[in-house]
Design a protein around this motif. Structure first.
Motif, PDB file in Angstrom:
ATOM      1  N   UNK A  61      -4.272  -6.599  10.443  1.00  0.00           N
ATOM      2  CA  UNK A  61      -5.064  -6.204   9.274  1.00  0.00           C
ATOM      3  C   UNK A  61      -6.555  -6.241   9.603  1.00  0.00           C
ATOM      4  N   UNK A 114      -7.369  -3.302  11.636  1.00  0.00           N
ATOM      5  CA  UNK A 114      -7.409  -2.071  10.852  1.00  0.00           C
ATOM      6  C   UNK A 114      -8.810  -1.854  10.269  1.00  0.00           C
ATOM      7  N   UNK A 115      -9.381  -2.921   9.719  1.00  0.00           N
ATOM      8  CA  UNK A 115     -10.698  -2.777   9.095  1.00  0.00           C
ATOM      9  C   UNK A 115     -11.789  -2.543  10.138  1.00  0.00           C
ATOM     10  N   UNK A 139     -11.391   1.090  11.187  1.00  0.00           N
ATOM     11  CA  UNK A 139     -11.756   2.008  10.111  1.00  0.00           C
ATOM     12  C   UNK A 139     -13.271   2.073   9.966  1.00  0.00           C
ATOM     13  N   UNK A 140     -13.950   0.942  10.137  1.00  0.00           N
ATOM     14  CA  UNK A 140     -15.409   0.922  10.041  1.00  0.00           C
ATOM     15  C   UNK A 140     -16.044   1.680  11.208  1.00  0.00           C
ATOM     16  N   UNK A 179     -16.095   5.304  10.625  1.00  0.00           N
ATOM     17  CA  UNK A 179     -17.080   5.700   9.620  1.00  0.00           C
ATOM     18  C   UNK A 179     -18.442   5.949  10.247  1.00  0.00           C
ATOM     19  N   UNK A 203      -1.532  -4.599  -3.463  1.00  0.00           N
ATOM     20  CA  UNK A 203      -2.427  -5.186  -2.467  1.00  0.00           C
ATOM     21  C   UNK A 203      -3.306  -6.271  -3.091  1.00  0.00           C
ATOM     22  N   UNK A 219      -8.136   2.666  -0.209  1.00  0.00           N
ATOM     23  CA  UNK A 219      -8.341   2.055   1.110  1.00  0.00           C
ATOM     24  C   UNK A 219      -9.744   2.377   1.621  1.00  0.00           C
ATOM     25  N   UNK A 220     -10.163   3.624   1.454  1.00  0.00           N
ATOM     26  CA  UNK A 220     -11.504   4.016   1.896  1.00  0.00           C
ATOM     27  C   UNK A 220     -12.574   3.182   1.198  1.00  0.00           C
ATOM     28  N   UNK A 235     -12.225   0.171   0.020  1.00  0.00           N
ATOM     29  CA  UNK A 235     -12.210  -1.195   0.550  1.00  0.00           C
ATOM     30  C   UNK A 235     -12.912  -1.283   1.899  1.00  0.00           C
ATOM     31  N   UNK A 236     -12.705  -0.254   2.733  1.00  0.00           N
ATOM     32  CA  UNK A 236     -13.350  -0.245   4.050  1.00  0.00           C
ATOM     33  C   UNK A 236     -14.868  -0.199   3.882  1.00  0.00           C
ATOM     34  N   UNK A 259     -14.295  -5.119   2.272  1.00  0.00           N
ATOM     35  CA  UNK A 259     -13.422  -6.127   1.674  1.00  0.00           C
ATOM     36  C   UNK A 259     -12.114  -6.120   2.476  1.00  0.00           C
ATOM     37  N   UNK A 260     -11.472  -7.274   2.537  1.00  0.00           N
ATOM     38  CA  UNK A 260     -10.173  -7.288   3.229  1.00  0.00           C
ATOM     39  C   UNK A 260      -9.137  -7.820   2.289  1.00  0.00           C
TER      40      UNK A 260
END
Lengths: 50, 254
Positions: A38, A41-42, A45-46, A49, B22, B245-246, B248-249, B253-254
């Motif tokens: 998890x 993933x973040x 994803x960042x 961006x 979630x 999800x976008x 949150x990214x 935030x997680x």
């Protein structure tokens, strides 16, 4: 019961504690792996961006 | 739906929505962990310290407190996987598909633990690590079914298609479940018969039974925790292009 007696498990200590130790490892891995995934993933994803 | 109170129906409807699930599970998690720790501490204290040694097997029997709950979980999780797989197959509910596939590695882990601890218990008691008898062999087949489900899911790129394939495999494999359960009654085997799940009184003393049941509950709780962790990752990955999800990214935030 002394601590030594407790760990000896009447002579079966090796079998008993190997069982418990391995169980602990497998169960821990099943929590740690998704938590790392998890976080990953973040992070990924960042990166996308930016 | 009739017979089901309105708020229950609303709860399940909301839970099937990924962003709600979630957020809700994030708030639920600390409570689950507290219950899990309490159950495990009580179960281990009762099983390893308070319960007396077995009159035949000495202290080696204490492996029962992880072996039997793991074996129960290996069957229970398989049924959850097959049922949620079927729900996903029929109604195309995304969360059901994800619960099914997220259960597979946890079920495989418990199957592995049941086999491994059984082997470590069998060596001092039976004089052998392994025999090809009905109980042990059918449990090994269960492990292969889990691994088959994981492999099949990984081999198909479209995850909605993969979920369909996995659900069908899981449903076919359900025939193995009664075989495992009744194997000790149908065949002559080295594995001992049931001591808890018998129709008449269980043939296990209450001082040994209570820690065993506590550990069974602890493992159920563990499954819930591990399942939620995996479901959340799978949800993020499948929904990575969706708005929630976008958002949150972006907020990190997680």
């Amino acid at each position: 019961m002394s601590l030594q007696e407790f760990f000896a498990m009447g002579g079966y200590g090796l079998y008993v504690w190997t069982s418990y130790g391995l169980t602990l490892l497998v169960l821990l891995a099943n929590i740690i792996i998704p938590v790392i995934q998890r976080k990953q993933f973040f992070v990924n994803a960042l990166k996308k961006k930016r | 739906m009739f017979l089901v109170p309105d708020f229950v129906g609303r709860f399940f409807h909301r839970m099937a929505s990924p962003p709600h699930f979630y957020a809700f599970t994030a708030r639920l998690m600390p409570w689950l962990v507290v219950i899990f720790v309490l159950l495990t501490a009580a179960g281990l204290y009762g099983g390893l310290y308070l319960a007396p040694a077995d009159y035949q097997q000495g202290d080696s029997y204490r492996i029962i407190y992880i072996h039997v709950p793991s074996a129960w979980m290996s069957l229970f999780i398989y049924m959850v996987m097959a049922i949620t797989g079927a729900i996903g197959l029929i109604w195309r509910i995304k969360l059901a598909e994800i619960v099914a596939i997220s259960s597979a590695p946890i079920g495989a882990s418990f199957t592995f633990i049941a086999l491994f601890t059984g082997s470590l218990w069998g060596k001092p008691m039976w004089g052998t690590w392994w025999v090809w008898d009905a109980r042990l062999t059918s449990e090994l087949i269960l492990l292969f079914l889990y691994l088959g489900v994981i492999g099949l899911y990984g081999a198909i790129d479209d995850k909605r298609v993969a979920s369909k394939a996995v659900a069908i495999l899981a449903l076919v494999g359900v025939v193995n479940i009664p075989v495992i359960h009744y194997s000790v009654e149908w065949w002559n085997t080295l594995h001992q018969g049931p001591t808890v799940t018998k129709m008449d009184k269980p043939s296990i003393h209450v001082s040994m039974l209570i820690p065993l049941l506590l550990m069974a509950l602890s493992f159920k709780m563990y499954y819930l925790i591990a399942l939620i962790q995996r479901v959340r990752v799978e949800l993020l990955q499948r929904e990575r292009n969706s708005q929630w999800v976008k958002a949150m990214v972006l907020e990190n935030k997680q």
